[in-house]
Each structure stands twice: as structure tokens, then as C-alpha cells.
Design a protein around this motif. Structure first.
Motif, short mmCIF file in Angstrom:
data_model
loop_
_atom_site.label_atom_id
_atom_site.label_comp_id
_atom_site.label_asym_id
_atom_site.label_seq_id
_atom_site.Cartn_x
_atom_site.Cartn_y
_atom_site.Cartn_z
N ASP A 58 -7.53 -1.31 -2.72
CA ASP A 58 -6.44 -1.36 -1.74
C ASP A 58 -5.51 -2.53 -2.00
O ASP A 58 -4.27 -2.41 -1.87
N ALA A 59 -6.09 -3.67 -2.39
CA ALA A 59 -5.26 -4.85 -2.67
C ALA A 59 -4.37 -4.60 -3.88
O ALA A 59 -3.16 -4.90 -3.86
N LEU A 60 -4.95 -4.05 -4.96
CA LEU A 60 -4.16 -3.77 -6.16
C LEU A 60 -3.10 -2.71 -5.87
O LEU A 60 -1.95 -2.83 -6.32
N TYR A 61 -3.47 -1.69 -5.11
CA TYR A 61 -2.54 -0.62 -4.74
C TYR A 61 -1.38 -1.16 -3.92
O TYR A 61 -0.21 -0.86 -4.18
N HIS A 167 -2.39 16.71 -7.47
CA HIS A 167 -2.93 18.03 -7.11
C HIS A 167 -4.45 18.06 -7.18
O HIS A 167 -5.11 18.58 -6.26
N PHE A 168 -5.03 17.50 -8.24
CA PHE A 168 -6.47 17.60 -8.43
C PHE A 168 -7.25 16.46 -7.79
O PHE A 168 -8.43 16.63 -7.47
N VAL A 169 -6.64 15.30 -7.60
CA VAL A 169 -7.34 14.16 -7.00
C VAL A 169 -7.02 14.02 -5.53
O VAL A 169 -7.93 13.87 -4.70
N GLU A 170 -5.74 14.08 -5.18
CA GLU A 170 -5.33 13.96 -3.77
C GLU A 170 -5.34 15.30 -3.05
O GLU A 170 -5.11 15.36 -1.84
N THR A 197 -7.00 8.47 -1.26
CA THR A 197 -8.34 8.30 -1.83
C THR A 197 -8.38 7.08 -2.73
O THR A 197 -7.33 6.62 -3.24
N MET A 198 -9.59 6.56 -2.97
CA MET A 198 -9.73 5.40 -3.85
C MET A 198 -9.35 5.73 -5.29
O MET A 198 -8.62 4.94 -5.92
N PRO A 199 -9.78 6.87 -5.88
CA PRO A 199 -9.32 7.19 -7.24
C PRO A 199 -7.81 7.36 -7.32
O PRO A 199 -7.19 6.96 -8.31
N GLY A 200 -7.22 7.96 -6.27
CA GLY A 200 -5.78 8.15 -6.28
C GLY A 200 -5.03 6.83 -6.24
O GLY A 200 -4.04 6.64 -6.94
N ARG A 201 -5.50 5.89 -5.44
CA ARG A 201 -4.85 4.58 -5.37
C ARG A 201 -5.07 3.78 -6.65
O ARG A 201 -4.19 3.02 -7.06
N LEU A 202 -6.23 3.93 -7.26
CA LEU A 202 -6.48 3.24 -8.52
C LEU A 202 -5.55 3.78 -9.61
O LEU A 202 -5.02 3.02 -10.42
N PHE A 203 -5.35 5.10 -9.62
CA PHE A 203 -4.41 5.69 -10.57
C PHE A 203 -2.98 5.23 -10.28
O PHE A 203 -2.22 4.90 -11.20
N ALA A 204 -2.61 5.20 -8.99
CA ALA A 204 -1.25 4.80 -8.61
C ALA A 204 -0.95 3.37 -9.03
O ALA A 204 0.20 3.04 -9.37
N ALA A 205 -1.97 2.51 -9.02
CA ALA A 205 -1.75 1.11 -9.39
C ALA A 205 -1.26 0.97 -10.82
O ALA A 205 -0.49 0.07 -11.14
N ILE A 206 -1.72 1.87 -11.69
CA ILE A 206 -1.28 1.84 -13.08
C ILE A 206 -0.03 2.71 -13.28
O ILE A 206 0.93 2.32 -13.94
N TRP A 207 -0.04 3.88 -12.68
CA TRP A 207 1.03 4.86 -12.87
C TRP A 207 2.36 4.37 -12.32
O TRP A 207 3.40 4.48 -12.98
#
Length: 308
Positions: A58-61, A167-170, A197-207
């Protein structure tokens, strides 16, 4: 003697602006800056409101969403300290992203440019000045086109990857996934859709770190391409017109009644906006300092006197 003088008094080396070193430094600074943001968020996590997953994620996101100026609104600060932190973080952080992406684009373009021009460079000792000028012009056009194509390609790739992950994660519908992907990379961020979701936010932090600035760079390079096209049309018009009497008088720098080749070149460069009157004056003053004999030309003896 000339070789000996150059060895004793070497010229000032040209400064190097390596895009590879810029990327390395920007990456290190960005990692340190994000780490600082995560630590500050961690100690003040109870002063942020919104759906929570993992505190570090959450902090990184939150730091990435803030730094990229998206602002989904799913996590927001609710104290004076956290609001002040958000203000400072977005103002300083966006510069890191811009430096990082511009350095990466320049590095990739340098590699492509060196590869495409390798054959031309091998034959460099066989071409005359006119051919060299034409090659340099084409090289500049190719570099701009490469920048536009690369930036647009990165934007399309980022949007496509974002649609698939959403689509597949969120678990969003395809249209909603495309909607959220475009609204994210263009930094609109209405807030009606966000990463939950946590995987979605982790992906968003990089994407988000790459895609948002890639869009800004794409529009910047498109504008640069339009300006370059306008400059080339202007150069074609300037070089194609005949010299008038008023232009002859303006090109006659030393007022001796005729225009030499160097004076003609300087005048055309001024018309093209490549040099200004101030630049010419500075170069002329430098020449006068080297011309110790005041004979209108520089010889080896003048260089020897200037070194002493």
C-alpha cells in the motif's frame, strides 16, 4: 612541432553526457526516494484512509500513484503531516521519473542509431563534406522518428499489459479494464475504478511508473517532430532563395565590398537561426585573441604565443 605542442598543452576534452550513467544514477535515486516514501508512509499508516491490503505494498502503491500525479483517491492522507508529505513527495518525485525515462529513451536510441549508421560510419573517410551534411540531416530525422515510434510503442504496450492484468487480476470487464488502463496512463484518475487487490497494487507500482511518463514523452516527441518538420521547411526556403542587394550588404561582415564563402555561410546560419550575433561576436573575439600578429589569420606561431 604541432604534435609536440598538442602533447604539452592538450586541448580541453569535450564533456561527456552518457545516457547510461544518467539511467544508473536516476534508478539509484528513485529507489532511495521510494524507500524513503515507504518508510514515512509506514510510520504514518494510521493517518491514511482507504482500503488496505499489505502495508508495504500500500505504501509503495500510494507513493507511485502520488508521484505520477494520478490520484485515484482510494488511499488519501487525513492529517496535516501526511498531507504535507504528499505535497513534497509529488513535487520532487516527478522529476526523478522524467530523468529516468528520458535517460532510458536516449540510451536505447543511441544503440539503435549506432547500429543503423554503422555502415555509413565505416565509409566516413570516403565521403565529402556535402555527403556528410546530408547524412547528418538524415541522422537527425531518423533519431526523431525513432523517438516518436519508440514512445508510441511503449504507450501501446503499457495499455495492453494494463488491460490484461486488470481483467485477470482485478477481475474487471474488458471494457472497464481498457477504461481504467487509459485513465491511468493518461493520469486522469477519476477514482471510480482503482486497484483493490495486493497483486494489482504491486503491479501498478511498477506499471504506472513507466506508462504515465511514457505518454507524456510520446506527446513531447510528437511536438518535437512537428517543430523539426517546420524547421526543415524553413531551411529549404532560406537555402533556396537568391541573394538580394540588402542581403548582400548584411552578409558583408567586414564591409570590404564583397562576400567571401565564410561570410556567406555565417549569414545563412544566422538566417536559419543556428547562430546569433552574440555567438559570432564571441567567436570573433576568440579569434582576435589567437591572432597575435593581427594579420587576419592564425598560424602555429600564434598558438605557441597563446600557450605562453
Amino acid at each position: 612541432m604541432a604534435v609536440l605542442m598538442d602533447a604539452i598543452n592538450p586541448s580541453i576534452p569535450k564533456p561527456k553526457f552518457g545516457s547510461e550513467s544518467i539511467v544508473r544514477q536516476a534508478c539509484i535515486l528513485l529507489i532511495l526516494y521510494l524507500s524513503l516514501g515507504v518508510v514515512i508512509y509506514w510510520f504514518n499508516r494510521h493517518h491514511f484512509v482507504g482500503p488496505k491490503t499489505n502495508p508495504v505494498v500500500d505504501a509503495l502503491y500510494f507513493c507511485i500513484v502520488t508521484m505520477c500525479t494520478i490520484g485515484f483517491g482510494d488511499i488519501t492522507p487525513n492529517s496535516n503531516a501526511t498531507k504535507l508529505f504528499s505535497i513534497l513527495f509529488v513535487l520532487v518525485g516527478f522529476g526523478f521519473i522524467d530523468i529516468l525515462l528520458s535517460g532510458m529513451v536516449s540510451y536505447v536510441l543511441d544503440l539503435q542509431e549506432n547500429y543503423l549508421l554503422k555502415t555509413v560510419q565505416h565509409d566516413g573517410d570516403k565521403r565529402d563534406l556535402a555527403t556528410s551534411y546530408i547524412i547528418d540531416v538524415k541522422k537527425g530525422r531518423m533519431r526523431i522518428r525513432l523517438k516518436v515510434g519508440l514512445a508510441l510503442g511503449v504507450v501501446v504496450l503499457c495499455i495492453g499489459i494494463g488491460v490484461g492484468v486488470m481483467h485477470f487480476v482485478e477481475h474487471l470487464e474488458w471494457l472497464d479494464s481498457f477504461y481504467l488502463s487509459v485513465m491511468s496512463v493518461t493520469t486522469v484518475g477519476y477514482g471510480d475504478r482503482a486497484f483493490k487487490t495486493m497483486p494489482g497494487r504491486l503491479f501498478a507500482a511498477i506499471w504506472l511508473l513507466v506508462s504515465t511518463v511514457a505518454v507524456a514523452r510520446a506527446f513531447l516527441y510528437l511536438a518535437e517532430a512537428r517543430v523539426d518538420k517546420r524547421h526543415r521547411r524553413m531551411a529549404k526556403w532560406v537555402l533556396g532563395q537568391d541573394m538580394t542587394v540588402s542581403q548582400f550588404l548584411a552578409a558583408d561582415i567586414d564591409n570590404n565590398g564583397y562576400v567571401s564563402k565564410s561570410e556567406f555561410v555565417i549569414y545563412k546560419l544566422k538566417e536559419l537561426g543556428k547562430v546569433s550575433e552574440k555567438d559570432i561576436m564571441q567567436i570573433s573575439q576568440k579569434f582576435d585573441r589567437l591572432d597575435s600578429g593581427n594579420c587576419g589569420r592564425i598560424c602555429l606561431a600564434d598558438l605557441k604565443d597563446s600557450h605562453h
